[in-house]
Design a protein around this motif. Structure first.
Motif, PDB file in Angstrom:
ATOM      1  N   LEU A  69       0.835  -1.205   0.000  1.00 15.99           N
ATOM      2  CA  LEU A  69       0.000   0.000   0.000  1.00 15.99           C
ATOM      3  C   LEU A  69       0.875   1.262   0.000  1.00 15.99           C
ATOM      4  CD1 LEU A  69      -2.747  -1.195   2.485  1.00 15.99           C
ATOM      5  CD2 LEU A  69      -3.137  -0.504   0.116  1.00 15.99           C
ATOM      6  N   ASP A  70       2.187   1.071   0.117  1.00 17.20           N
ATOM      7  CA  ASP A  70       3.147   2.184   0.099  1.00 17.20           C
ATOM      8  C   ASP A  70       3.614   2.394  -1.352  1.00 17.20           C
ATOM      9  OD1 ASP A  70       5.466   3.695   0.125  1.00 17.20           O
ATOM     10  OD2 ASP A  70       6.292   2.766   1.927  1.00 17.20           O
ATOM     11  N   GLY A  71       3.078   3.446  -1.967  1.00 13.78           N
ATOM     12  CA  GLY A  71       3.328   3.693  -3.397  1.00 13.78           C
ATOM     13  C   GLY A  71       4.810   3.834  -3.720  1.00 13.78           C
ATOM     14  N   ALA A  72       5.564   4.513  -2.845  1.00 10.86           N
ATOM     15  CA  ALA A  72       6.993   4.735  -3.127  1.00 10.86           C
ATOM     16  C   ALA A  72       7.746   3.398  -3.113  1.00 10.86           C
ATOM     17  CB  ALA A  72       7.575   5.700  -2.095  1.00 10.86           C
ATOM     18  N   ALA A  73       7.405   2.550  -2.149  1.00  8.37           N
ATOM     19  CA  ALA A  73       8.072   1.242  -2.056  1.00  8.37           C
ATOM     20  C   ALA A  73       7.741   0.386  -3.275  1.00  8.37           C
ATOM     21  CB  ALA A  73       7.638   0.539  -0.771  1.00  8.37           C
ATOM     22  N   LEU A  74       6.502   0.469  -3.715  1.00  7.83           N
ATOM     23  CA  LEU A  74       6.058  -0.300  -4.881  1.00  7.83           C
ATOM     24  C   LEU A  74       6.803   0.156  -6.146  1.00  7.83           C
ATOM     25  CD1 LEU A  74       3.972  -2.357  -5.812  1.00  7.83           C
ATOM     26  CD2 LEU A  74       2.311  -0.510  -6.042  1.00  7.83           C
ATOM     27  N   ARG A  75       6.888   1.473  -6.304  1.00  5.54           N
ATOM     28  CA  ARG A  75       7.584   2.026  -7.480  1.00  5.54           C
ATOM     29  C   ARG A  75       9.053   1.594  -7.489  1.00  5.54           C
ATOM     30  NH1 ARG A  75       7.565   5.912 -11.333  1.00  5.54           N
ATOM     31  NH2 ARG A  75       5.417   6.506 -10.983  1.00  5.54           N
ATOM     32  N   LYS A  76       9.656   1.601  -6.312  1.00  8.09           N
ATOM     33  CA  LYS A  76      11.073   1.242  -6.232  1.00  8.09           C
ATOM     34  C   LYS A  76      11.299  -0.194  -6.734  1.00  8.09           C
ATOM     35  CE  LYS A  76      14.696   1.243  -2.820  1.00  8.09           C
ATOM     36  NZ  LYS A  76      14.820   0.883  -1.427  1.00  8.09           N
ATOM     37  N   VAL A  77      10.439  -1.105  -6.320  1.00  9.48           N
ATOM     38  CA  VAL A  77      10.585  -2.504  -6.747  1.00  9.48           C
ATOM     39  C   VAL A  77      10.381  -2.620  -8.265  1.00  9.48           C
ATOM     40  CG1 VAL A  77       9.555  -4.807  -6.607  1.00  9.48           C
ATOM     41  CG2 VAL A  77       9.975  -3.523  -4.529  1.00  9.48           C
ATOM     42  N   VAL A  78       9.386  -1.914  -8.790  1.00  7.85           N
ATOM     43  CA  VAL A  78       9.119  -1.972 -10.236  1.00  7.85           C
ATOM     44  C   VAL A  78      10.336  -1.448 -10.999  1.00  7.85           C
ATOM     45  CG1 VAL A  78       7.717  -0.974 -12.092  1.00  7.85           C
ATOM     46  CG2 VAL A  78       6.603  -1.871 -10.036  1.00  7.85           C
ATOM     47  N   GLU A  79      10.872  -0.312 -10.556  1.00  9.78           N
ATOM     48  CA  GLU A  79      12.013   0.277 -11.278  1.00  9.78           C
ATOM     49  C   GLU A  79      13.263  -0.597 -11.167  1.00  9.78           C
ATOM     50  OE1 GLU A  79      11.998   4.333  -9.920  1.00  9.78           O
ATOM     51  OE2 GLU A  79      10.338   4.866 -11.265  1.00  9.78           O
ATOM     52  N   GLN A  80      13.391  -1.279 -10.053  1.00  2.56           N
ATOM     53  CA  GLN A  80      14.546  -2.169  -9.870  1.00  2.56           C
ATOM     54  C   GLN A  80      14.404  -3.435 -10.720  1.00  2.56           C
ATOM     55  OE1 GLN A  80      15.078  -3.222  -5.726  1.00  2.56           O
ATOM     56  NE2 GLN A  80      16.366  -4.978  -6.243  1.00  2.56           N
ATOM     57  N   GLU A  81      13.229  -4.035 -10.733  1.00  2.00           N
ATOM     58  CA  GLU A  81      13.051  -5.331 -11.407  1.00  2.00           C
ATOM     59  C   GLU A  81      12.710  -5.217 -12.885  1.00  2.00           C
ATOM     60  OE1 GLU A  81      13.889  -8.100 -10.375  1.00  2.00           O
ATOM     61  OE2 GLU A  81      13.893  -8.073  -8.193  1.00  2.00           O
ATOM     62  N   LYS A  82      12.176  -4.066 -13.298  1.00  2.00           N
ATOM     63  CA  LYS A  82      11.792  -3.839 -14.688  1.00  2.00           C
ATOM     64  C   LYS A  82      10.981  -5.012 -15.277  1.00  2.00           C
ATOM     65  CE  LYS A  82      15.691  -0.790 -15.701  1.00  2.00           C
ATOM     66  NZ  LYS A  82      15.780  -0.391 -14.301  1.00  2.00           N
ATOM     67  N   PRO A  83       9.819  -5.294 -14.687  1.00  2.00           N
ATOM     68  CA  PRO A  83       9.031  -6.426 -15.178  1.00  2.00           C
ATOM     69  C   PRO A  83       8.302  -6.101 -16.474  1.00  2.00           C
ATOM     70  CG  PRO A  83       7.840  -5.298 -13.439  1.00  2.00           C
ATOM     71  CD  PRO A  83       9.162  -4.603 -13.547  1.00  2.00           C
ATOM     72  N   GLY A  84       8.135  -7.119 -17.313  1.00  2.00           N
ATOM     73  CA  GLY A  84       7.303  -6.975 -18.517  1.00  2.00           C
ATOM     74  C   GLY A  84       5.830  -6.994 -18.138  1.00  2.00           C
ATOM     75  N   LEU A  85       5.523  -7.655 -17.021  1.00  2.00           N
ATOM     76  CA  LEU A  85       4.131  -7.764 -16.569  1.00  2.00           C
ATOM     77  C   LEU A  85       4.072  -7.498 -15.071  1.00  2.00           C
ATOM     78  CD1 LEU A  85       3.215 -11.178 -18.237  1.00  2.00           C
ATOM     79  CD2 LEU A  85       2.292  -8.966 -18.901  1.00  2.00           C
ATOM     80  N   ILE A  86       3.174  -6.604 -14.662  1.00  2.00           N
ATOM     81  CA  ILE A  86       2.910  -6.381 -13.233  1.00  2.00           C
ATOM     82  C   ILE A  86       1.559  -7.038 -12.955  1.00  2.00           C
ATOM     83  CG2 ILE A  86       2.489  -4.647 -11.441  1.00  2.00           C
ATOM     84  CD1 ILE A  86       4.208  -2.701 -13.108  1.00  2.00           C
ATOM     85  N   VAL A  87       1.570  -8.059 -12.092  1.00  2.00           N
ATOM     86  CA  VAL A  87       0.363  -8.879 -11.922  1.00  2.00           C
ATOM     87  C   VAL A  87      -0.144  -8.797 -10.482  1.00  2.00           C
ATOM     88  CG1 VAL A  87      -0.578 -11.212 -12.214  1.00  2.00           C
ATOM     89  CG2 VAL A  87       1.280 -10.420 -13.697  1.00  2.00           C
ATOM     90  N   PRO A  88      -1.142  -7.936 -10.231  1.00  2.00           N
ATOM     91  CA  PRO A  88      -1.693  -7.847  -8.876  1.00  2.00           C
ATOM     92  C   PRO A  88      -2.427  -9.138  -8.512  1.00  2.00           C
ATOM     93  CG  PRO A  88      -2.245  -5.902 -10.167  1.00  2.00           C
ATOM     94  CD  PRO A  88      -1.733  -6.932 -11.126  1.00  2.00           C
ATOM     95  N   GLU A  89      -2.174  -9.648  -7.336  1.00  2.00           N
ATOM     96  CA  GLU A  89      -2.837 -10.874  -6.872  1.00  2.00           C
ATOM     97  C   GLU A  89      -3.674 -10.651  -5.623  1.00  2.00           C
ATOM     98  OE1 GLU A  89      -2.956 -13.216  -9.693  1.00  2.00           O
ATOM     99  OE2 GLU A  89      -3.595 -13.966  -7.747  1.00  2.00           O
ATOM    100  N   VAL A  90      -3.663  -9.452  -5.117  1.00  2.00           N
ATOM    101  CA  VAL A  90      -4.516  -9.087  -3.977  1.00  2.00           C
ATOM    102  C   VAL A  90      -5.097  -7.707  -4.268  1.00  2.00           C
ATOM    103  CG1 VAL A  90      -3.244 -10.405  -2.230  1.00  2.00           C
ATOM    104  CG2 VAL A  90      -2.556  -8.059  -2.733  1.00  2.00           C
ATOM    105  N   GLU A  91      -6.059  -7.294  -3.420  1.00  4.17           N
ATOM    106  CA  GLU A  91      -6.686  -5.985  -3.654  1.00  4.17           C
ATOM    107  C   GLU A  91      -5.920  -4.857  -2.988  1.00  4.17           C
ATOM    108  OE1 GLU A  91     -10.624  -6.744  -2.268  1.00  4.17           O
ATOM    109  OE2 GLU A  91     -11.093  -7.897  -4.070  1.00  4.17           O
ATOM    110  N   ALA A  92      -5.284  -5.156  -1.837  1.00  3.90           N
ATOM    111  CA  ALA A  92      -4.684  -4.094  -1.044  1.00  3.90           C
ATOM    112  C   ALA A  92      -3.333  -3.661  -1.610  1.00  3.90           C
ATOM    113  CB  ALA A  92      -4.541  -4.548   0.401  1.00  3.90           C
ATOM    114  N   ILE A  93      -3.372  -2.843  -2.662  1.00  2.00           N
ATOM    115  CA  ILE A  93      -2.163  -2.360  -3.333  1.00  2.00           C
ATOM    116  C   ILE A  93      -2.356  -0.857  -3.565  1.00  2.00           C
ATOM    117  CG2 ILE A  93      -0.822  -2.507  -5.499  1.00  2.00           C
ATOM    118  CD1 ILE A  93      -1.686  -5.382  -5.755  1.00  2.00           C
ATOM    119  N   ALA A  94      -1.271  -0.094  -3.606  1.00  2.00           N
ATOM    120  CA  ALA A  94      -1.376   1.343  -3.905  1.00  2.00           C
ATOM    121  C   ALA A  94      -1.760   1.481  -5.382  1.00  2.00           C
ATOM    122  CB  ALA A  94      -0.047   2.033  -3.615  1.00  2.00           C
ATOM    123  N   THR A  95      -3.069   1.416  -5.645  1.00  2.00           N
ATOM    124  CA  THR A  95      -3.507   1.367  -7.054  1.00  2.00           C
ATOM    125  C   THR A  95      -3.253   2.698  -7.782  1.00  2.00           C
ATOM    126  OG1 THR A  95      -5.749   1.790  -6.301  1.00  2.00           O
ATOM    127  CG2 THR A  95      -5.186  -0.488  -6.779  1.00  2.00           C
TER     128      THR A  95
END
Ligand code: AMP
Length: 405
Positions: A69-95
């Protein structure tokens, strides 16, 4: 940014520089199956959750423990991992962060807007009932006690009160008499996810059956799995079975509703469309839209045995842009959950030998590091010549597995 995942582009190799990476946001039992299917199709999987040793982490290539739910933490992981697909598996995410990431070119499954609308009961209910005109229970939203009392007055008793940000029955209660009205408001406030005090007050639907219609949007069109029936207790599922008998006109009406709502959400992937059915299957029944998950559904775990392609395989194929083809039922099947009876930091399991003596049975243990009362620790899966036989077997199998605390 990585190369976008496309069915036309060659697929790289996991752990090489050219790997196609799938970032799983939520690493529970459903995420674990998604991870396994993704690994089978040659993707590199990175599992994320708010706690370590979550089920999908134990089968993924890498893991991250963050507050999703922490948008900054989420962005950091995305920028580090550079995924081709971001796949939410739960509802509680910083949408809101998913919306921003999608606007920058990252691919969110099925779409960032779908995750935002379905995270919140208000978004999806207004879309379904007000924009698409689908039949639902009567409903009102309330953010203060005064609004809540007005909502109760308008809807009448019995009614169901739910925090708008919650799932699995948390904070939900059925109000049958005046004396329960304020208790339900307080319970919703305590158990909601804390982001909002808003509740939905829904008229109680006297349904005969509730189903999940798994619906897949893929490059070769929209596909429907045979309907899954299920039984809920305290807002959480206990057994599910497939197929669930419906009148042919009812099935057509369910598919039409599922098509309308999944088209409105858009994107590729599998959706769990929850519907209430009033009436018996020997004549056309009334269908109410309840809610939708833009991802595999817990009641759909039965498809690991009852379908040729499980809901997890269908999801991964769809999000990779691959064709689905025909969805075939292998045999009537059932699932029954294995729950913990209390709290533990070191759950252990006994009785598997007896459980697996039940004909056709399979057991999946999720490997969750801790247990708490009614936490789902595993599932029993069975087949039968009839739904009744499959269900009896699943219940008998699940009952044999003991969670030792
Ligand atoms: P939900 O979290 O909205 O899926 O609700 C969990 C379960 O509570 C459902 O699967 C139903 O069994 C029951 N339920 C929810 N809303 C209603 C309603 N309006 N009328 C009757 N039962 C409901």
């Amino acid at each position: 940014m990585t190369t976008p995942l496309s069915p036309l582009a060659p697929l790289g190799t996991p752990l090489n520089n050219d790997a196609q990476r799938l970032l799983l946001l939520g690493s529970g039992e459903l995420g674990r199956e998604v991870a396994l299917e993704a690994v089978r199709l040659g993707l590199e999987v990175i599992a994320v959750d708010r706690y370590d040793q979550a089920p999908a982490m134990t089968v993924a290539h890498r893991r991250h423990v963050i507050d999703m739910l922490d948008g900054a933490a989420l962005r950091k992981v995305v920028e580090q991992e550079k995924p081709g697909l971001i796949v939410p598996e739960v509802e509680a995410i910083a949408t809101e962060t998913l919306v921003a990431l999608e606007a920058e070119g990252w691919r969110v499954i099925p779409t960032a807007r779908a995750t935002q609308l379905t995270m919140n009961r208000e978004g999806i209910r207004r879309l379904a009932a007000e924009e698409l005109g689908l039949k639902t229970s009567p409903f009102r939203f309330a953010g203060t006690e005064a609004e809540y009392l007005e909502a109760i007055e308008a809807i009448g008793l019995p009614c169901v009160v739910k925090p708008i940000m919650s799932s699995s029955g948390k904070g939900q209660s059925t109000v049958r008499q005046e004396s329960e009205v304020l208790t339900a408001w307080k319970y919703a406030g305590e158990a909601g996810r804390g982001k909002s005090d808003r509740v939905i007050v829904e008229g109680f639907v006297p349904f005969d059956t509730e189903i999940t219609l798994l619906t897949v949007r893929a490059s070769d069109g929209t596909h429907f799995c045979p309907p899954i029936g299920h039984r809920q207790e305290a807002g959480d599922y206990r057994e599910s079975w497939q197929p669930c008998a419906l009148h042919p006109d009812t099935l057509a009406a369910c598919q039409e509703m599922a098509k309308a709502v999944t088209d409105a959400l858009g994107g590729w992937g599998l959706f769990g469309v929850e519907l209430f059915i009033a009436g018996e299957a020997d004549q056309p029944q009334t269908v109410y839209f309840s809610e939708i998950s833009p991802r595999p559904h817990d009641t759909g775990m039965v498809t690991m045995v009852s379908q040729h392609q499980s809901e997890f395989e269908l999801h991964v194929r769809a999000i990779m842009g691959l064709p689905i083809g025909e969805i075939t039922l292998v045999q009537p099947g059932a699932s029954a959950v294995i729950l913990a009876g209390g709290k533990s930091d070191h759950p252990q399991y006994a009785g598997l030998d007896k459980a697996l003596q039940v004909p056709t049975s399979k057991v999946r243990l999720f490997g969750k590091p801790t247990a708490h009362p009614n936490r789902r620790m595993g599932v029993a899966l069975t087949l039968g010549d009839t739904i009744e036989e499959a269900k009896e077997r699943a219940i008998a199998c699940a009952q044999q597995v003991q969670v030792i605390l």
